[in-house]
Every structure is written in structure tokens, then in C-alpha cells.
Design a protein around this motif. Structure first.
Motif, PDB file in Angstrom:
ATOM      1  N   VAL A 129       0.838  -1.203   0.000  1.00  0.00           N
ATOM      2  CA  VAL A 129       0.000   0.000   0.000  1.00  0.00           C
ATOM      3  C   VAL A 129       0.872   1.251   0.000  1.00  0.00           C
ATOM      4  O   VAL A 129       1.958   1.261   0.563  1.00  0.00           O
ATOM      5  N   SER A 130       0.383   2.312  -0.696  1.00  0.00           N
ATOM      6  CA  SER A 130       1.028   3.630  -0.593  1.00  0.00           C
ATOM      7  C   SER A 130      -0.064   4.649  -0.259  1.00  0.00           C
ATOM      8  O   SER A 130      -1.206   4.512  -0.704  1.00  0.00           O
ATOM      9  N   LEU A 137      -7.405  10.310   4.006  1.00  0.00           N
ATOM     10  CA  LEU A 137      -6.185   9.794   3.377  1.00  0.00           C
ATOM     11  C   LEU A 137      -6.580   8.636   2.474  1.00  0.00           C
ATOM     12  O   LEU A 137      -7.495   7.867   2.791  1.00  0.00           O
ATOM     13  N   VAL A 138      -5.897   8.529   1.332  1.00  0.00           N
ATOM     14  CA  VAL A 138      -6.256   7.513   0.340  1.00  0.00           C
ATOM     15  C   VAL A 138      -5.147   6.471   0.259  1.00  0.00           C
ATOM     16  O   VAL A 138      -3.977   6.806   0.035  1.00  0.00           O
ATOM     17  N   ALA A 139      -5.540   5.221   0.434  1.00  0.00           N
ATOM     18  CA  ALA A 139      -4.592   4.107   0.331  1.00  0.00           C
ATOM     19  C   ALA A 139      -4.676   3.532  -1.083  1.00  0.00           C
ATOM     20  O   ALA A 139      -5.754   3.156  -1.538  1.00  0.00           O
ATOM     21  N   HIS A 140      -3.552   3.498  -1.788  1.00  0.00           N
ATOM     22  CA  HIS A 140      -3.493   2.846  -3.104  1.00  0.00           C
ATOM     23  C   HIS A 140      -2.989   1.423  -2.855  1.00  0.00           C
ATOM     24  O   HIS A 140      -1.827   1.211  -2.514  1.00  0.00           O
ATOM     25  N   VAL A 141      -3.895   0.462  -3.013  1.00  0.00           N
ATOM     26  CA  VAL A 141      -3.610  -0.917  -2.612  1.00  0.00           C
ATOM     27  C   VAL A 141      -3.491  -1.792  -3.855  1.00  0.00           C
ATOM     28  O   VAL A 141      -4.369  -1.795  -4.712  1.00  0.00           O
ATOM     29  N   HIS A 142      -2.393  -2.538  -3.973  1.00  0.00           N
ATOM     30  CA  HIS A 142      -2.229  -3.463  -5.092  1.00  0.00           C
ATOM     31  C   HIS A 142      -3.247  -4.590  -4.971  1.00  0.00           C
ATOM     32  O   HIS A 142      -3.557  -5.051  -3.875  1.00  0.00           O
ATOM     33  N   ASN A 143      -3.767  -5.004  -6.138  1.00  0.00           N
ATOM     34  CA  ASN A 143      -4.831  -6.021  -6.141  1.00  0.00           C
ATOM     35  C   ASN A 143      -4.285  -7.409  -5.825  1.00  0.00           C
ATOM     36  O   ASN A 143      -4.357  -8.311  -6.640  1.00  0.00           O
TER      37      ASN A 143
END
Length: 337
Positions: A277-278, A288-294
Motif C-alpha cells: 500500500v502507498s 487519506l487515500v490508500a493505493h492498494v495493489h490487487n
């Protein structure tokens, strides 16, 4: 099916002059000028098939407009070969101009003080379009773009949306097989954009018109183009399907957390560092937004861990948008083909 556009190792360089400081420097500039060579387009190669609709995208200064100007014969390349509709745009200017239509969102091809239909009549003469061809083709264009009521108005009295629809009609008076659109929907409201997109789809289906579209509005690209060519600092960094672009780089989901009290972003990143996650700032306070790999269970792990540690007001999960994907590609400078 042949190629409408063939570009091989196309390059465009400009001389950028710089001034020396002070009076002494000004005198020296009179005798000899300092300049640097700026390469706006750097040995790019691509082809566009007849009937294709291709999105040509990049940030400001990436070289998009310079490329379009070379493809339309306005600029001469420094090096490389360009063939458009089987011709060299610079060497066969007059014959070539009859086979393309061009709409620059920032420039007009209509005469400012005369009625729109008078501009159309002048362009009809320029392109040597017969009355029969004009009536048959332009009746459909005028009806579909809904510009009938505007024809007797001078261009200066039109709104931006009205003018852009008339500009598009003007570019199609000679029913060219190839249409260059440079920011055609810039500054337009949503309804006008939808009308223009629908119209472009129709002429592509009806006449097999090839369209090369540059735009900052990625919704235009998503609505019209299956293929994108992406430019960065004069180099092509991606050329392929929009679908593949999304699957290659869109393997993420966005999870927006609205916290009751804003957490420390560094502490949150450290706390979730073991997960794929970033974190980025949200558009609102305390978001806050978490960019999560699938990856399997990654989203539930991130949510579980954050909810267990922090007081949460709301959570939403979204697919990563095309805009976000493209921003990430530019930020990371990735070069997949």
C-alpha cells in the motif's frame, strides 16, 4: 487496410536563445547570440491505420502540438520521415490540405466578423466542394452538431461551446479521410462535450474517418479511443491499447479513509509498511487515500489494520482512474511498450 499516418524517427529541434546580463552582455548579444538546442520531439516512430481513433496524450511541453504541426505540414521536421494519406505533408501542401481536417482548440479557422454560413461558403470554394457534395454531407453535420440556428450569426457572437461545434463542422466541409483534433473540448461544458464525442463516433462509423486526438480530458480518450500513444519529453513512453494500459498499471484500488481525527501520515505509512500500500492526501481534511495493489486479501488486511488502530468515520473503495494511472506512469517514468 492501409496506414493513414506513418512516422519514422521523427525529430524536431528548436534553437533557444539566451540573453547575457548587463549592458556589456547586450552589446555582446548584438555580435554573437548564445543559444541551446532544444529537442521537442525525439526520434519517434508510430503508425495509425485508416479508420482508427487514437489518443495522443502527454503533459504540457511533452511535444504533442509540435508533432501535430509536423503531421499537418505547418512545421518542417529537423529529421525523420512523415507520410500522411500517402503524401509528404511539407512537399505536397495543396493536394495534402484537401485530405485532412484540423481543429485547434486555441485557434479559429472561421472569420470573426461574418456569419458562420459565409465562412462555410468560403471554405467550400477553397476546397472545391460541389453543391451536391456539400448539401449531402453538411446537412448531416449541421443537424448532428445542432448548429442550424447559429449559421446566420457572426462568429464573435457565439459562446465557446457554439464556436467549437462550428469549428468542427468547418473542418469537415470537404469530408476529409483524416481529422486532427488538438484539445477540441477545452473549456467546454459537459453537454457540449458529450455532443461532440457522439458526433465523432458517428463520422468514424459512417465515413471510416481516421481521428488523431490530443486532449487533457481523459474522459474524451476513454469515450472515443481504444489506443493511446503517450509522449513524455519528446519520447513515446507507451503505445498500445487503453485496456492494456489499465490492466498493466491499473492493478490497484483506492481505499479512501475518513478519520475522526487526522492521523500522522508518516506514522500510518510505517504502521502499514508490511502491506502492498502507498498513502496519498485526500481531497478533504481528515481523508487519506490508500493505493492498494490487487493482491489477494490485501484490501481487507489494510482496512482491518487501519480500523483496529484508528477511529474511522467513513470508508469508500474505488478502481484507480485512468487519470491516476497516467499520473503514476509519469511520476515513475515507466517505459512499457
Amino acid at each position: 487496410m492501409g496506414n493513414a499516418i506513418e512516422v519514422v524517427k521523427l525529430r524536431k529541434e528548436f534553437k533557444a536563445y539566451s540573453s547575457r546580463s548587463g549592458l556589456k552582455g547586450a552589446f555582446r548579444d548584438l555580435l554573437t547570440r548564445n543559444y541551446k538546442i532544444h529537442r521537442a520531439v525525439n526520434d519517434i516512430s508510430f503508425t495509425v491505420k485508416q479508420g482508427e481513433m487514437v489518443g495522443y496524450i502527454g503533459e504540457n511541453g511533452a511535444g504533442k502540438s509540435t508533432t501535430i504541426k509536423m503531421l499537418t505540414g505547418i512545421l518542417t521536421p529537423t529529421d525523420g520521415n512523415v507520410t500522411v494519406n500517402g503524401m509528404n505533408p511539407h512537399k505536397e501542401r495543396e493536394r495534402f490540405a484537401h485530405t485532412i481536417g484540423v481543429v485547434f482548440g486555441q485557434r479559429s479557422q472561421l472569420w470573426w466578423d461574418i456569419a458562420v454560413q459565409e465562412s462555410f461558403r468560403l471554405l467550400k470554394k477553397v476546397y472545391k466542394v460541389s453543391d451536391e457534395e456539400y448539401e449531402e454531407h453538411m446537412e448531416h453535420v449541421i443537424r448532428t452538431l445542432d448548429i442550424g440556428p447559429l449559421l446566420d450569426k457572426p462568429v464573435r457572437k457565439l459562446s465557446l461551446g457554439q464556436r467549437m461545434r462550428c469549428e468542427l463542422a468547418a473542418a469537415l466541409i470537404h469530408n476529409p479521410p483524416l481529422l486532427f483534433l488538438d484539445e477540441p473540448t477545452i473549456g467546454l461544458d459537459v453537454l457540449v462535450k458529450l455532443k461532440i464525442r457522439q458526433f465523432l463516433k458517428e463520422i468514424n462509423e459512417k465515413y471510416n474517418t481516421t481521428i488523431l486526438l490530443t486532449t487533457h480530458d481523459l474522459a474524451d480518450i476513454e469515450a472515443l479511443c481504444e489506443r493511446v500513444v503517450m509522449l513524455d519529453e519528446g519520447n513515446i513512453i507507451y503505445d498500445g491499447s487503453l485496456k492494456k494500459l489499465r490492466s498493466n498499471w491499473g492493478g490497484q484500488k483506492q481505499v479512501s479513509f475518513e478519520f475522526k481525527e487526522e492521523p500522522n501520515k508518516e506514522e500510518l505509512a510505517a504502521f502499514t509498511s508490511a502491506l502492498p500500500v502507498s498513502w496519498k492526501e485526500g481531497e478533504r481534511a481528515n481523508v487519506l487515500v490508500a493505493h492498494v495493489h490487487n493482491e489477494e486479501d490485501a484490501i481487507s488486511q489494510v482496512i482491518g489494520k487501519v480500523v483496529a488502530r484508528y477511529a474511522i468515520k467513513d470508508i469508500s473503495i474505488d478502481e484507480t482512474s485512468t487519470e491516476e494511472i497516467i499520473r503514476n506512469i509519469y511520476e515513475e517514468g515507466m517505459t512499457h511498450g
